[in-house]
Design a protein around this motif. Structure first.
Motif, PDB file in Angstrom:
ATOM      1  N   TRP A 167      -6.915   8.118   4.975  1.00  0.00           N
ATOM      2  CA  TRP A 167      -6.282   7.015   5.696  1.00  0.00           C
ATOM      3  C   TRP A 167      -5.415   6.219   4.737  1.00  0.00           C
ATOM      4  CZ3 TRP A 167      -5.968   6.242  10.769  1.00  0.00           C
ATOM      5  CH2 TRP A 167      -6.788   7.049  11.560  1.00  0.00           C
ATOM      6  N   LYS A 168      -4.209   5.885   5.210  1.00  0.00           N
ATOM      7  CA  LYS A 168      -3.239   5.180   4.384  1.00  0.00           C
ATOM      8  C   LYS A 168      -2.661   3.996   5.150  1.00  0.00           C
ATOM      9  CE  LYS A 168      -1.855   9.509   2.182  1.00  0.00           C
ATOM     10  NZ  LYS A 168      -0.748  10.365   1.765  1.00  0.00           N
ATOM     11  N   VAL A 169      -2.238   2.990   4.385  1.00  0.00           N
ATOM     12  CA  VAL A 169      -1.455   1.891   4.931  1.00  0.00           C
ATOM     13  C   VAL A 169      -0.128   1.924   4.192  1.00  0.00           C
ATOM     14  CG1 VAL A 169      -2.576   0.171   3.423  1.00  0.00           C
ATOM     15  CG2 VAL A 169      -1.328  -0.576   5.459  1.00  0.00           C
ATOM     16  N   ASP A 170       0.935   2.099   4.934  1.00  0.00           N
ATOM     17  CA  ASP A 170       2.287   2.230   4.381  1.00  0.00           C
ATOM     18  C   ASP A 170       2.345   3.269   3.257  1.00  0.00           C
ATOM     19  OD1 ASP A 170       5.011   1.459   4.639  1.00  0.00           O
ATOM     20  OD2 ASP A 170       4.841   0.262   2.817  1.00  0.00           O
ATOM     21  N   GLY A 171       1.673   4.386   3.473  1.00  0.00           N
ATOM     22  CA  GLY A 171       1.711   5.491   2.513  1.00  0.00           C
ATOM     23  C   GLY A 171       0.758   5.366   1.341  1.00  0.00           C
ATOM     24  N   LYS A 172      -0.022   4.295   1.279  1.00  0.00           N
ATOM     25  CA  LYS A 172      -0.968   4.080   0.176  1.00  0.00           C
ATOM     26  C   LYS A 172      -2.394   4.286   0.686  1.00  0.00           C
ATOM     27  CE  LYS A 172       2.134   1.432  -2.497  1.00  0.00           C
ATOM     28  NZ  LYS A 172       2.823   2.491  -3.169  1.00  0.00           N
ATOM     29  N   VAL A 173      -3.140   5.129   0.000  1.00  0.00           N
ATOM     30  CA  VAL A 173      -4.508   5.477   0.412  1.00  0.00           C
ATOM     31  C   VAL A 173      -5.420   4.259   0.329  1.00  0.00           C
ATOM     32  CG1 VAL A 173      -6.525   6.897  -0.141  1.00  0.00           C
ATOM     33  CG2 VAL A 173      -4.232   7.860  -0.365  1.00  0.00           C
ATOM     34  N   PHE A 174      -6.217   4.061   1.397  1.00  0.00           N
ATOM     35  CA  PHE A 174      -7.245   3.019   1.349  1.00  0.00           C
ATOM     36  C   PHE A 174      -8.638   3.568   1.659  1.00  0.00           C
ATOM     37  CE2 PHE A 174      -6.148   2.762   5.855  1.00  0.00           C
ATOM     38  CZ  PHE A 174      -7.350   2.505   6.480  1.00  0.00           C
ATOM     39  N   ALA A 175      -8.738   4.760   2.235  1.00  0.00           N
ATOM     40  CA  ALA A 175     -10.055   5.321   2.547  1.00  0.00           C
ATOM     41  C   ALA A 175      -9.973   6.840   2.653  1.00  0.00           C
ATOM     42  CB  ALA A 175     -10.577   4.747   3.860  1.00  0.00           C
ATOM     43  N   ILE A 176     -11.036   7.483   2.176  1.00  0.00           N
ATOM     44  CA  ILE A 176     -11.128   8.941   2.219  1.00  0.00           C
ATOM     45  C   ILE A 176     -12.515   9.316   2.720  1.00  0.00           C
ATOM     46  CG2 ILE A 176     -11.042  11.084   0.879  1.00  0.00           C
ATOM     47  CD1 ILE A 176      -9.402   9.439  -1.227  1.00  0.00           C
ATOM     48  N   GLY A 177     -12.556  10.205   3.687  1.00  0.00           N
ATOM     49  CA  GLY A 177     -13.817  10.765   4.154  1.00  0.00           C
ATOM     50  C   GLY A 177     -13.879  12.213   3.689  1.00  0.00           C
ATOM     51  N   LEU A 186      -7.257  -4.940   0.300  1.00  0.00           N
ATOM     52  CA  LEU A 186      -6.794  -4.859  -1.086  1.00  0.00           C
ATOM     53  C   LEU A 186      -5.530  -4.017  -1.216  1.00  0.00           C
ATOM     54  CD1 LEU A 186     -10.214  -4.338  -2.897  1.00  0.00           C
ATOM     55  CD2 LEU A 186      -8.729  -6.353  -3.088  1.00  0.00           C
ATOM     56  N   VAL A 187      -5.517  -2.875  -0.555  1.00  0.00           N
ATOM     57  CA  VAL A 187      -4.354  -1.990  -0.639  1.00  0.00           C
ATOM     58  C   VAL A 187      -3.145  -2.639   0.036  1.00  0.00           C
ATOM     59  CG1 VAL A 187      -3.409   0.252   0.052  1.00  0.00           C
ATOM     60  CG2 VAL A 187      -5.721   0.109  -0.907  1.00  0.00           C
ATOM     61  N   SER A 188      -3.348  -3.249   1.206  1.00  0.00           N
ATOM     62  CA  SER A 188      -2.214  -3.866   1.903  1.00  0.00           C
ATOM     63  C   SER A 188      -1.675  -5.074   1.136  1.00  0.00           C
ATOM     64  CB  SER A 188      -2.586  -4.245   3.339  1.00  0.00           C
ATOM     65  OG  SER A 188      -3.562  -5.250   3.379  1.00  0.00           O
ATOM     66  N   LEU A 189      -2.535  -5.770   0.410  1.00  0.00           N
ATOM     67  CA  LEU A 189      -2.061  -6.892  -0.417  1.00  0.00           C
ATOM     68  C   LEU A 189      -1.222  -6.412  -1.595  1.00  0.00           C
ATOM     69  CD1 LEU A 189      -5.163  -9.270  -0.450  1.00  0.00           C
ATOM     70  CD2 LEU A 189      -2.915  -9.721   0.588  1.00  0.00           C
ATOM     71  N   GLY A 190      -1.342  -5.142  -1.951  1.00  0.00           N
ATOM     72  CA  GLY A 190      -0.537  -4.566  -3.021  1.00  0.00           C
ATOM     73  C   GLY A 190       0.891  -4.253  -2.594  1.00  0.00           C
ATOM     74  N   LEU A 191       1.160  -4.317  -1.296  1.00  0.00           N
ATOM     75  CA  LEU A 191       2.517  -4.106  -0.801  1.00  0.00           C
ATOM     76  C   LEU A 191       3.340  -5.367  -1.056  1.00  0.00           C
ATOM     77  CD1 LEU A 191       1.599  -2.526   2.664  1.00  0.00           C
ATOM     78  CD2 LEU A 191       2.193  -1.314   0.550  1.00  0.00           C
ATOM     79  N   THR A 192       4.630  -5.223  -1.082  1.00  0.00           N
ATOM     80  CA  THR A 192       5.474  -6.405  -1.268  1.00  0.00           C
ATOM     81  C   THR A 192       5.287  -7.346  -0.080  1.00  0.00           C
ATOM     82  OG1 THR A 192       7.375  -5.471  -0.107  1.00  0.00           O
ATOM     83  CG2 THR A 192       7.221  -5.045  -2.509  1.00  0.00           C
ATOM     84  N   LYS A 193       5.543  -8.618  -0.306  1.00  0.00           N
ATOM     85  CA  LYS A 193       5.430  -9.609   0.780  1.00  0.00           C
ATOM     86  C   LYS A 193       6.377  -9.247   1.925  1.00  0.00           C
ATOM     87  CE  LYS A 193       2.553 -12.487  -1.205  1.00  0.00           C
ATOM     88  NZ  LYS A 193       1.179 -12.506  -0.799  1.00  0.00           N
ATOM     89  N   LYS A 194       7.555  -8.766   1.564  1.00  0.00           N
ATOM     90  CA  LYS A 194       8.532  -8.373   2.584  1.00  0.00           C
ATOM     91  C   LYS A 194       7.971  -7.237   3.436  1.00  0.00           C
ATOM     92  CE  LYS A 194      13.159  -6.523   3.236  1.00  0.00           C
ATOM     93  NZ  LYS A 194      14.338  -5.947   2.611  1.00  0.00           N
ATOM     94  N   GLN A 215      -0.853 -11.785   7.669  1.00  0.00           N
ATOM     95  CA  GLN A 215      -0.152 -12.979   8.130  1.00  0.00           C
ATOM     96  C   GLN A 215      -1.175 -14.053   8.468  1.00  0.00           C
ATOM     97  OE1 GLN A 215       3.381 -12.886   8.210  1.00  0.00           O
ATOM     98  NE2 GLN A 215       2.852 -11.013   7.109  1.00  0.00           N
ATOM     99  N   GLU A 216      -1.156 -15.111   7.706  1.00  0.00           N
ATOM    100  CA  GLU A 216      -2.082 -16.224   7.982  1.00  0.00           C
ATOM    101  C   GLU A 216      -1.364 -17.240   8.846  1.00  0.00           C
ATOM    102  OE1 GLU A 216      -3.957 -17.831   4.538  1.00  0.00           O
ATOM    103  OE2 GLU A 216      -4.125 -15.871   3.611  1.00  0.00           O
ATOM    104  N   VAL A 217      -2.072 -17.701   9.861  1.00  0.00           N
ATOM    105  CA  VAL A 217      -1.513 -18.718  10.726  1.00  0.00           C
ATOM    106  C   VAL A 217      -2.088 -20.051  10.284  1.00  0.00           C
ATOM    107  CG1 VAL A 217      -1.356 -19.526  13.105  1.00  0.00           C
ATOM    108  CG2 VAL A 217      -1.403 -17.068  12.624  1.00  0.00           C
TER     109      VAL A 217
END
Length: 123
Positions: A28-38, A101-109, A118-120
């Motif tokens: 499983w990836k978020v924007d092409g970056k792995v975050f979980a493997i089964g 953690l992985v998604s926070l490694g993406l650029t803010k843009k 996105q924090e409200v």
């Protein structure tokens, strides 16, 4: 947790993709970056690999049913493998943290484009 439940849980996160790779592992990836493997089990039992914070990595490295993840941890990365199907809620927590953690490694843009982290704020 079995692989079907694992895939269903990981699918619930926004902007994820799923692929079978690395010897039939569920990746499983978020924007092409792995975050979980089964997969990658030493036996027939399911095994799950995920990124961990520094504190969780130290804690889980010393906990029964967990170990530093093969191929990741020996390269200095903070990844853990759960190889003893312990508490489902614990695993879900760590998978959610890995995604975060992985998604926070993406650029803010890029995070904004994908609608992530996105924090409200209250007005």
């Amino acid at each position: 947790m079995n692989y079907e439940e694992f895939n269903q849980f990981c699918r619930s996160f926004p902007a994820t993709t799923y692929i079978i790779q690395w010897g039939n592992c569920h990746v499983w990836k978020v924007d092409g970056k792995v975050f979980a493997i089964g997969g990658w089990s030493d036996n027939q039992s399911p095994a799950f690999t995920f990124k961990a914070s520094e504190q969780n990595f130290v804690f889980l490295s010393e906990s029964e049913g967990y170990k530093p993840a093969p191929y990741f941890a020996n390269r200095g990365m903070k990844w853990i493998q759960q190889f003893n199907n312990t508490n489902k809620e614990d695993l879900q927590y760590y998978l959610k943290e890995s995604y975060r953690l992985v998604s926070l490694g993406l650029t803010k843009k890029r995070q904004k484009e994908l609608g992530l982290n996105q924090e409200v704020s209250a007005l």
